[in-house]
Scaffold this motif. Structure first.
Motif, short mmCIF file in Angstrom:
data_model
loop_
_atom_site.label_atom_id
_atom_site.label_comp_id
_atom_site.label_asym_id
_atom_site.label_seq_id
_atom_site.Cartn_x
_atom_site.Cartn_y
_atom_site.Cartn_z
N GLN A 196 0.85 -1.18 0.00
CA GLN A 196 0.00 0.00 0.00
C GLN A 196 0.89 1.24 0.00
N ILE A 197 0.52 2.23 -0.78
CA ILE A 197 1.23 3.50 -0.81
C ILE A 197 0.22 4.59 -0.53
N TYR A 198 0.50 5.43 0.45
CA TYR A 198 -0.43 6.54 0.70
C TYR A 198 0.32 7.76 1.20
N GLY A 199 -0.33 8.90 0.99
CA GLY A 199 0.21 10.18 1.44
C GLY A 199 -0.93 11.12 1.76
N PHE A 200 -0.60 12.24 2.38
CA PHE A 200 -1.60 13.21 2.82
C PHE A 200 -1.36 14.55 2.14
N CYS A 201 -2.42 15.33 2.03
CA CYS A 201 -2.29 16.66 1.45
C CYS A 201 -3.50 17.50 1.85
N SER A 202 -3.39 18.79 1.66
CA SER A 202 -4.54 19.68 1.85
C SER A 202 -5.40 19.64 0.59
N ALA A 203 -6.59 20.21 0.67
CA ALA A 203 -7.52 20.17 -0.46
C ALA A 203 -6.96 20.90 -1.68
N SER A 204 -6.05 21.84 -1.45
CA SER A 204 -5.49 22.62 -2.57
C SER A 204 -4.26 21.96 -3.21
N SER A 205 -3.83 20.82 -2.63
CA SER A 205 -2.59 20.18 -3.12
C SER A 205 -2.82 18.78 -3.66
N THR A 206 -4.05 18.46 -4.06
CA THR A 206 -4.34 17.11 -4.53
C THR A 206 -3.57 16.77 -5.80
N ASP A 207 -3.42 17.74 -6.71
CA ASP A 207 -2.70 17.48 -7.96
C ASP A 207 -1.23 17.16 -7.68
N SER A 208 -0.65 17.87 -6.71
CA SER A 208 0.76 17.64 -6.37
C SER A 208 0.96 16.24 -5.79
N LEU A 209 0.06 15.83 -4.89
CA LEU A 209 0.17 14.49 -4.30
C LEU A 209 -0.03 13.41 -5.35
N GLN A 210 -0.97 13.63 -6.26
CA GLN A 210 -1.24 12.65 -7.31
C GLN A 210 -0.02 12.48 -8.21
N GLU A 211 0.64 13.58 -8.53
CA GLU A 211 1.85 13.51 -9.36
C GLU A 211 2.97 12.80 -8.62
N ARG A 212 3.09 13.04 -7.30
CA ARG A 212 4.15 12.41 -6.51
C ARG A 212 3.95 10.90 -6.44
N ILE A 213 2.71 10.46 -6.26
CA ILE A 213 2.43 9.03 -6.19
C ILE A 213 2.64 8.38 -7.56
N SER A 214 2.25 9.07 -8.63
CA SER A 214 2.47 8.53 -9.97
C SER A 214 3.96 8.36 -10.24
N ALA A 215 4.77 9.35 -9.82
CA ALA A 215 6.21 9.26 -10.00
C ALA A 215 6.79 8.12 -9.17
N CYS A 216 6.26 7.94 -7.96
CA CYS A 216 6.73 6.85 -7.09
C CYS A 216 6.42 5.50 -7.72
N ILE A 217 5.21 5.33 -8.23
CA ILE A 217 4.83 4.05 -8.83
C ILE A 217 5.65 3.78 -10.09
#
Length: 326
Positions: free
Chosen positions: A182-203
């Motif tokens: 499982q891979i997960y991370g946290f972010c504020s409502a204004s940073s969802t795009d940034s977290l999504q990009e970080r997880i995509s890069a990690c995968i």
């Protein structure tokens, strides 16, 4: 002996079967002695990642999911959580022997006669399939750890230890259980795009690491879940996440046999448990007059109580309205 990976697969397709090694009692006794010493050594040297829950004392699938849920409940502070579930294809059968032995020596300090013993354990092994009175010709095993063995799962953890550290270097949380990560991370409502990009890069990096280690990420079984409180559900991104292919976020995912909802309410898990218990109860009801009472109680314990007990730690703290079994 051949065994279907899942009951709904085609029994005429060889790929539907999972090879389980039918080892001798003496072999398993020897492996258990070696496994005990190896686990003690790994614990003392703290060589394995802390977030790997498989095959360790006081760790289970339930503790792994409870860890994920306890972190996800940070959404009570207003954060959003993105959870991604990865699946490996034929992971235990794909372990490269040479890479595993090199990792045992370079990363875990196992050398000399001990390394020679593991070399003899992995190399020269053959297997065959027996069904009724028919037996296939023996074939040399060139990769993989024996499924059904005592040492096999522990050697797989050694083989994939670097994977969890790779995910942590991306600033994400990587709790794992054997080949389920499982891979997960946290972010504020204004940073969802940034977290999504970080997880995509990690995968993407995870996929490259697996390719270099002769493992295969099964992107078709990868699931994505955005978690938030009910009042923040409208802030959840519905854009597909690129993990080799585009994956649309789900409203609930199945993680190690337990269902997690996008609002962490566990409603899906409760309803699935109720449905499975009622189905088992109907089966028991149909045979109640044909078996004696001790057998009936054994059926209730194995078919119903086990389902009710599994994952119940994840229900701690839920509102009573979420537990219709009460």
């Amino acid at each position: 002996m051949p065994r279907l990976r899942k009951s709904n697969l085609d029994p005429t397709d060889p790929k539907s079967y999972c090879p389980i090694a039918n080892l001798t009692v003496l072999s398993k006794l020897l492996e258990r002695l070696i496994a005990r010493q190896l686990v003690d050594y790994l614990n003392e040297s703290q060589s394995l990642p802390d977030l790997q829950s498989a095959y360790w004392a006081k760790h289970s699938t339930e503790t792994a999911v409870t860890k994920v849920l306890s972190d996800i409940l940070a959404l009570d502070r207003g954060d959003l959580t993105m959870l991604t579930l990865l699946d490996l294809s034929s992971a235990f059968d794909s372990v490269d022997h040479e890479t595993l032995l090199r990792r045992l020596e370079a990363s875990f300090g196992i050398a000399g006669p001990v390394l020679m013993w593991f070399t003899s354990y992995l190399y020269g092994r053959t297997h065959y399939v027996r069904c009724n009175r028919s037996t296939s010709a023996p074939v040399l095993v060139i990769c993989g750890v024996p499924q059904g063995s005592v040492l096999g799962p522990i050697l797989f953890l050694v083989y994939t230890a670097e994977l969890l550290r790779l995910i942590e270097r991306h600033g994400l949380h990587p709790p794992g259980y054997a080949d389920d990560t499982q891979i997960y991370g946290f972010c504020s409502a204004s940073s969802t795009d940034s977290l999504q990009e970080r997880i995509s890069a990690c995968i993407y990096d995870v996929s490259l690491w697996m390719s270099c280690n002769r493992l295969l990420l099964n992107t078709s079984k990868t699931e994505v879940l955005w978690c938030s409180t009910n009042r923040r559900q409208h802030q959840i991104s519905q854009c597909p996440v690129h993990v080799g292919e585009d994956v649309t976020p789900s409203t609930a995912v199945r993680d190690l046999g337990m269902y997690i909802d996008c609002d962490a309410s566990m409603k899906t898990h409760v309803m699935k448990t109720i449905s499975n218990c009622f189905a088992a109860l109907r089966q028991i009801h149909s045979v109640r007059r044909s078996v004696i009472r001790p057998v009936l109680l054994s059926l209730v314990t194995s078919l119903m109580i086990s389902r009710l007990d599994y994952g119940n730690a994840t229900l701690a703290g839920l509102h009573s309205a979420s537990l219709p079994l009460q």
